[in-house]
Design a protein around this motif. Structure first.
Motif, PDB file in Angstrom:
ATOM      1  N   GLY A  92       0.801  -1.142   0.082  1.00 33.04           N
ATOM      2  CA  GLY A  92      -0.048  -0.113   0.019  1.00 33.04           C
ATOM      3  C   GLY A  92       0.843   1.414   0.155  1.00 33.04           C
ATOM      4  O   GLY A  92       1.721   1.477   0.959  1.00 33.04           O
ATOM      5  N   GLY A 109       1.578   3.798   4.482  1.00 33.78           N
ATOM      6  CA  GLY A 109       2.618   3.103   3.498  1.00 33.78           C
ATOM      7  C   GLY A 109       4.031   3.812   3.316  1.00 33.78           C
ATOM      8  O   GLY A 109       4.865   3.359   3.562  1.00 33.78           O
ATOM      9  N   GLY A 134      -8.918  11.239  -4.111  1.00 33.82           N
ATOM     10  CA  GLY A 134      -9.070  11.885  -2.894  1.00 33.82           C
ATOM     11  C   GLY A 134      -9.422  13.319  -2.929  1.00 33.82           C
ATOM     12  O   GLY A 134      -9.476  13.955  -3.804  1.00 33.82           O
ATOM     13  N   LEU A 190      -7.295  16.714   3.446  1.00 35.48           N
ATOM     14  CA  LEU A 190      -6.882  16.051   4.603  1.00 35.48           C
ATOM     15  C   LEU A 190      -6.590  17.381   5.627  1.00 35.48           C
ATOM     16  O   LEU A 190      -5.918  18.319   5.004  1.00 35.48           O
ATOM     17  CB  LEU A 190      -5.492  15.381   4.532  1.00 35.48           C
ATOM     18  CG  LEU A 190      -5.883  13.966   3.549  1.00 35.48           C
ATOM     19  CD1 LEU A 190      -4.619  13.077   3.595  1.00 35.48           C
ATOM     20  CD2 LEU A 190      -6.769  13.033   4.243  1.00 35.48           C
ATOM     21  N   ARG A 205      -4.971  15.597  -0.244  1.00 30.58           N
ATOM     22  CA  ARG A 205      -4.322  14.081  -0.084  1.00 30.58           C
ATOM     23  C   ARG A 205      -3.429  13.603  -1.285  1.00 30.58           C
ATOM     24  O   ARG A 205      -2.465  13.234  -0.991  1.00 30.58           O
ATOM     25  CB  ARG A 205      -5.598  13.091   0.002  1.00 30.58           C
ATOM     26  CG  ARG A 205      -4.959  11.502   0.104  1.00 30.58           C
ATOM     27  CD  ARG A 205      -6.119  10.650   0.186  1.00 30.58           C
ATOM     28  NE  ARG A 205      -5.738   9.212   0.435  1.00 30.58           N
ATOM     29  CZ  ARG A 205      -5.081   8.403  -0.429  1.00 30.58           C
ATOM     30  NH1 ARG A 205      -4.942   8.642  -1.736  1.00 30.58           N
ATOM     31  NH2 ARG A 205      -4.479   7.168  -0.161  1.00 30.58           N
ATOM     32  N   VAL A 265      -1.319  -7.415  -4.007  1.00 31.17           N
ATOM     33  CA  VAL A 265      -0.853  -8.351  -3.439  1.00 31.17           C
ATOM     34  C   VAL A 265      -2.026  -9.364  -2.935  1.00 31.17           C
ATOM     35  O   VAL A 265      -3.116  -9.086  -2.693  1.00 31.17           O
ATOM     36  CB  VAL A 265      -0.320  -7.717  -2.052  1.00 31.17           C
ATOM     37  CG1 VAL A 265       0.091  -9.185  -1.271  1.00 31.17           C
ATOM     38  CG2 VAL A 265       0.957  -7.052  -2.359  1.00 31.17           C
ATOM     39  N   ARG A 268     -18.006  13.729  -0.123  1.00 32.01           N
ATOM     40  CA  ARG A 268     -16.983  14.582  -0.571  1.00 32.01           C
ATOM     41  C   ARG A 268     -17.003  15.119  -1.648  1.00 32.01           C
ATOM     42  O   ARG A 268     -17.243  14.581  -2.690  1.00 32.01           O
ATOM     43  CB  ARG A 268     -15.603  13.782  -0.014  1.00 32.01           C
ATOM     44  CG  ARG A 268     -15.129  12.961  -1.044  1.00 32.01           C
ATOM     45  CD  ARG A 268     -13.843  12.396  -0.476  1.00 32.01           C
ATOM     46  NE  ARG A 268     -13.632  10.938  -1.085  1.00 32.01           N
ATOM     47  CZ  ARG A 268     -13.039  11.007  -2.196  1.00 32.01           C
ATOM     48  NH1 ARG A 268     -12.604  12.036  -2.810  1.00 32.01           N
ATOM     49  NH2 ARG A 268     -12.589   9.664  -2.777  1.00 32.01           N
ATOM     50  N   GLY A 296      -1.662   2.289  10.206  1.00 31.34           N
ATOM     51  CA  GLY A 296      -2.794   2.968   9.453  1.00 31.34           C
ATOM     52  C   GLY A 296      -3.985   2.441   9.543  1.00 31.34           C
ATOM     53  O   GLY A 296      -4.391   1.679  10.471  1.00 31.34           O
ATOM     54  N   ASP A 297      -4.901   2.719   8.636  1.00 30.45           N
ATOM     55  CA  ASP A 297      -6.170   2.356   8.713  1.00 30.45           C
ATOM     56  C   ASP A 297      -6.302   0.759   8.656  1.00 30.45           C
ATOM     57  O   ASP A 297      -7.483   0.162   8.891  1.00 30.45           O
ATOM     58  CB  ASP A 297      -6.965   2.875   7.201  1.00 30.45           C
ATOM     59  CG  ASP A 297      -7.356   4.342   7.501  1.00 30.45           C
ATOM     60  OD1 ASP A 297      -7.103   4.613   8.557  1.00 30.45           O
ATOM     61  OD2 ASP A 297      -8.054   4.674   6.411  1.00 30.45           O
ATOM     62  N   ALA A 298      -5.206   0.058   8.223  1.00 34.32           N
ATOM     63  CA  ALA A 298      -5.319  -1.555   8.280  1.00 34.32           C
ATOM     64  C   ALA A 298      -5.657  -2.029   9.708  1.00 34.32           C
ATOM     65  O   ALA A 298      -5.994  -3.065   9.908  1.00 34.32           O
ATOM     66  CB  ALA A 298      -4.113  -2.021   7.658  1.00 34.32           C
ATOM     67  N   GLY A 345      -7.419  10.266  10.495  1.00 32.01           N
ATOM     68  CA  GLY A 345      -6.863   9.293   9.947  1.00 32.01           C
ATOM     69  C   GLY A 345      -5.672   9.158   9.319  1.00 32.01           C
ATOM     70  O   GLY A 345      -5.003   8.320   9.661  1.00 32.01           O
ATOM     71  N   ALA A 346      -5.438  10.237   8.614  1.00 33.75           N
ATOM     72  CA  ALA A 346      -4.047  10.372   8.085  1.00 33.75           C
ATOM     73  C   ALA A 346      -2.938  10.638   9.207  1.00 33.75           C
ATOM     74  O   ALA A 346      -1.757  10.185   9.114  1.00 33.75           O
ATOM     75  CB  ALA A 346      -3.903  11.643   7.104  1.00 33.75           C
TER      76      ALA A 346
HETATM   77  C1  LIG Z   1      -8.304   6.480  -2.982  1.00 35.08           C
HETATM   78  C2  LIG Z   1      -8.347   6.829  -1.588  1.00 35.08           C
HETATM   79  C3  LIG Z   1      -8.976   8.372  -1.439  1.00 35.08           C
HETATM   80  C4  LIG Z   1      -9.000   9.086  -0.103  1.00 35.08           C
HETATM   81  N1  LIG Z   1      -9.606  10.116  -0.077  1.00 35.08           N
HETATM   82  C5  LIG Z   1      -9.635  10.613   1.201  1.00 35.08           C
HETATM   83  C6  LIG Z   1     -10.035  12.124   1.394  1.00 35.08           C
HETATM   84  O1  LIG Z   1     -10.432  12.748   0.402  1.00 35.08           O
HETATM   85  N2  LIG Z   1     -10.199  12.452   2.673  1.00 35.08           N
HETATM   86  C7  LIG Z   1      -9.750  11.635   3.742  1.00 35.08           C
HETATM   87  O2  LIG Z   1      -9.788  12.304   4.917  1.00 35.08           O
HETATM   88  N3  LIG Z   1      -9.180  10.627   3.587  1.00 35.08           N
HETATM   89  C8  LIG Z   1      -9.248  10.027   2.483  1.00 35.08           C
HETATM   90  N4  LIG Z   1      -8.603   8.732   2.340  1.00 35.08           N
HETATM   91  C9  LIG Z   1      -8.315   7.772   3.575  1.00 35.08           C
HETATM   92  C10 LIG Z   1      -7.116   8.413   4.222  1.00 35.08           C
HETATM   93  O3  LIG Z   1      -6.020   8.661   3.196  1.00 35.08           O
HETATM   94  C11 LIG Z   1      -6.745   7.264   4.922  1.00 35.08           C
HETATM   95  O4  LIG Z   1      -7.782   7.009   6.039  1.00 35.08           O
HETATM   96  C12 LIG Z   1      -5.469   7.760   6.087  1.00 35.08           C
HETATM   97  O5  LIG Z   1      -4.563   8.529   5.133  1.00 35.08           O
HETATM   98  C13 LIG Z   1      -4.580   6.377   6.350  1.00 35.08           C
HETATM   99  O6  LIG Z   1      -4.134   5.778   5.241  1.00 35.08           O
HETATM  100  P1  LIG Z   1      -3.492   4.539   5.114  1.00 35.08           P
HETATM  101  O7  LIG Z   1      -2.231   4.716   4.291  1.00 35.08           O
HETATM  102  O8  LIG Z   1      -3.310   3.737   6.314  1.00 35.08           O
HETATM  103  O9  LIG Z   1      -4.656   3.905   4.026  1.00 35.08           O
HETATM  104  P2  LIG Z   1      -5.115   4.235   2.780  1.00 35.08           P
HETATM  105  O10 LIG Z   1      -4.914   5.675   2.562  1.00 35.08           O
HETATM  106  O11 LIG Z   1      -6.280   3.598   2.347  1.00 35.08           O
HETATM  107  O12 LIG Z   1      -4.144   3.331   1.628  1.00 35.08           O
HETATM  108  C14 LIG Z   1      -4.022   2.158   1.370  1.00 35.08           C
HETATM  109  C15 LIG Z   1      -3.209   1.950   0.198  1.00 35.08           C
HETATM  110  O13 LIG Z   1      -3.002   0.339   0.003  1.00 35.08           O
HETATM  111  C16 LIG Z   1      -3.443  -0.038  -1.431  1.00 35.08           C
HETATM  112  N5  LIG Z   1      -3.891  -1.175  -1.581  1.00 35.08           N
HETATM  113  C17 LIG Z   1      -4.903  -1.797  -0.827  1.00 35.08           C
HETATM  114  N6  LIG Z   1      -4.875  -3.115  -0.670  1.00 35.08           N
HETATM  115  C18 LIG Z   1      -3.711  -3.542  -1.649  1.00 35.08           C
HETATM  116  C19 LIG Z   1      -3.298  -4.899  -1.954  1.00 35.08           C
HETATM  117  N7  LIG Z   1      -3.910  -6.119  -1.803  1.00 35.08           N
HETATM  118  N8  LIG Z   1      -2.296  -4.840  -2.789  1.00 35.08           N
HETATM  119  C20 LIG Z   1      -1.471  -3.718  -2.955  1.00 35.08           C
HETATM  120  N9  LIG Z   1      -2.014  -2.363  -2.679  1.00 35.08           N
HETATM  121  C21 LIG Z   1      -3.108  -2.416  -1.869  1.00 35.08           C
HETATM  122  C22 LIG Z   1      -4.597   0.891  -1.604  1.00 35.08           C
HETATM  123  O14 LIG Z   1      -4.598   1.275  -3.093  1.00 35.08           O
HETATM  124  C23 LIG Z   1      -4.142   2.465  -1.223  1.00 35.08           C
HETATM  125  O15 LIG Z   1      -3.124   3.068  -1.794  1.00 35.08           O
HETATM  126  C24 LIG Z   1      -8.581   7.941   1.090  1.00 35.08           C
HETATM  127  C25 LIG Z   1      -8.007   6.733   0.863  1.00 35.08           C
HETATM  128  C26 LIG Z   1      -7.937   6.384  -0.696  1.00 35.08           C
HETATM  129  C27 LIG Z   1      -7.128   4.917  -0.746  1.00 35.08           C
END
Ligand SMILES: Cc1cc2nc3c(=O)[nH]c(=O)nc-3n(C[C@H](O)[C@H](O)[C@H](O)COP(=O)(O)OP(=O)(O)OC[C@H]3O[C@@H](n4cnc5c(N)ncnc54)[C@H](O)[C@@H]3O)c2cc1C
Length: 391
Positions: A11, A16, A43, A46, A105, A129, A182, A285-287, A298-299
């Motif tokens: 991710g 990530g 997105g 944020l 974002r 993956v 949004r 993170g969100d995972a 979240g971020a």
């Molecule tokens: C497309 C998108 C738009 C968003 N827009 C907003 C927004 O406008 N405002 C807001 O507040 N928050 C938004 N968020 C959520 C915010 O970014 C997250 O809550 C926060 O930043 C935590 O991020 P994270 O890295 O844990 O998860 P995420 O930001 O969700 O990132 C997870 C990443 O893992 C990748 N991924 C998932 N499964 C797999 C796999 N099996 N193999 C390879 N890659 C994989 C996804 O494509 C993504 O890029 C958005 C998230 C995404 C994915």
């Protein structure tokens, strides 16, 4: 120690990318697998609060963040009808040393990606993956047939994480009874550099300017029983939002009139993962902890995780002990944050007129008598410094 260890990250979201950079700065050999073809303009806005900005500073990207973001001066809580101010959290006046900003974002993702590339992090795009192997013997396999056996795997794969259940976190998300839309609309009302929360019975809207102030980020939340899918890609018709918020007046009304492209997502309650790391795998993170957006954390929590994870892993203790330290440093704080976010919706959405009037009057009075305390109630969140905590 992690110098020279091969670490795969699933991710390329904010969690990530920040983890990749933090681990690379400690000498690990990092590769990121991302399912998207590229890091596009996905997105919307944020809010990066001081606790998240501290991590970005430690990662060496504060100047780039400043160049791409707007400094938030205040958070305004307003009534929905004419936009009358109920109370103001004056960030500029009361916390001048802390940075709170609004950023797109996509800009933050791009900034972190470029910093990762400059430090030698490798990327594999268009790689979903599909298999992780076992926690003690990770083996990454992607849908298009790539395969590798890194020393360690980080699951930064967001709200629909595949690593989360692989580490034994089997809970099922529950619909919160709320949905959110949004959008970014043209800034036709000279929106101040404030996050404005427009509060209404059963609904609220948050607005703040982005980039060069030509656009305003909008998030509209409504309590409803009709379910909507959890995810960032679902589109909806502007007229549905305009109908749901048709009684909003003042600045909110004019912003809603500018809606063009709108995304809808269902808000779900997820318990924080009970296991954040096992064997040679860990979550960030969100995972590990999807949260409702009502505290805009979240971020920020993903950034904090990334920093703490890299520091916890980079010691000479037995591996499971390092993972336990990481979880112990993060879980209680994240649980408190997730709970506080849930509580905010209740405060914003008060319906019964006497209760609503009493609550708004109390907020006004508190803001007038003790403005510092009004901002200070968030010290536990915004002033928490994971960098100082670890050093
Ligand atoms: C497309 C998108 C738009 C968003 N827009 C907003 C927004 O406008 N405002 C807001 O507040 N928050 C938004 N968020 C959520 C915010 O970014 C997250 O809550 C926060 O930043 C935590 O991020 P994270 O890295 O844990 O998860 P995420 O930001 O969700 O990132 C997870 C990443 O893992 C990748 N991924 C998932 N499964 C797999 C796999 N099996 N193999 C390879 N890659 C994989 C996804 O494509 C993504 O890029 C958005 C998230 C995404 C994915």
């Amino acid at each position: 120690m992690i110098e020279g260890q091969s670490i795969a990250i699933i991710g390329a979201g904010i969690g990530g990318l920040a983890a990749a950079l933090a681990l690379r700065l400690r000498g690990a050999d990092v590769k990121v697998f991302e399912q998207a073809e590229a890091l596009g303009e996905v997105g919307a806005g944020l809010q990066i609060s001081p606790n998240g900005a501290a991590v970005l500073k430690a990662l060496g990207v504060a100047p780039q963040l400043r160049a791409l973001s707007l400094r938030a001066k205040a958070v305004d809580l307003c009534d929905y009808r004419q936009g009358r101010l109920v109370c103001r959290l004056d960030l500029a006046r009361y916390v001048p040393d802390l940075e709170y900003c609004f950023v797109h974002r996509a800009d933050l993702v791009q900034l972190l990606y470029e910093a990762c590339r400059a430090k030698g992090v490798a990327f594999e795009f268009s790689q979903t993956v599909s298999d992780l192997g076992a926690p003690d013997a990770p083996r990454i396999t992607t849908q298009s047939g790539l395969s590798c056996t890194p020393d360690f795997v980080v699951g930064a794969d967001g709200v629909k994480s595949m690593m989360r259940p692989a580490l034994g976190n089997m809970s099922v998300p529950r619909f919160s009874g709320q949905v959110a839309w949004r959008a970014i609309v043209p800034n036709t009302c000279d929106h101040p550099d404030h996050a404005v929360v427009h509060m209404a019975p059963g609904r609220h809207m948050v607005s703040y300017p982005l980039r060069d102030r030509s656009g305003v980020n909008l998030v509209m939340v409504q309590e409803r029983s009709q379910w909507a899918e959890e995810g960032w890609a679902q589109r909806d018709a502007p007229r549905n939002v305009q109908a749901a918020f048709c009684d909003f007046g003042g600045m909110a009304k004019s912003l809603l009139g500018g809606l063009d492209k709108v995304h809808l997502w269902g808000l779900f309650l997820h318990p924080v993962a009970s296991c954040w790391g096992q064997g040679k795998m860990a979550l960030v993170g969100d995972a590990a902890h999807p949260t409702l957006p009502f505290l805009a954390q979240g971020a920020n929590m993903a950034l904090e995780d990334a920093w703490v994870f890299a520091g916890s892993l980079d010691t000479q203790a037995p591996l499971q002990q390092r993972l336990d330290v990481y979880q112990a440093r993060r879980k209680a704080r994240v649980e408190r944050t997730v709970r506080a976010a849930v509580g905010n919706a209740w405060k914003y959405h008060l319906s019964a007129p006497p209760l609503r009037w009493a609550a708004h009057s109390a907020m006004r009075a508190f803001a007038a008598i003790a403005p510092r305390q009004l901002v200070g109630q968030f010290d536990w969140l915004y002033r928490h410094d994971v960098i100082a905590e670890q050093s």
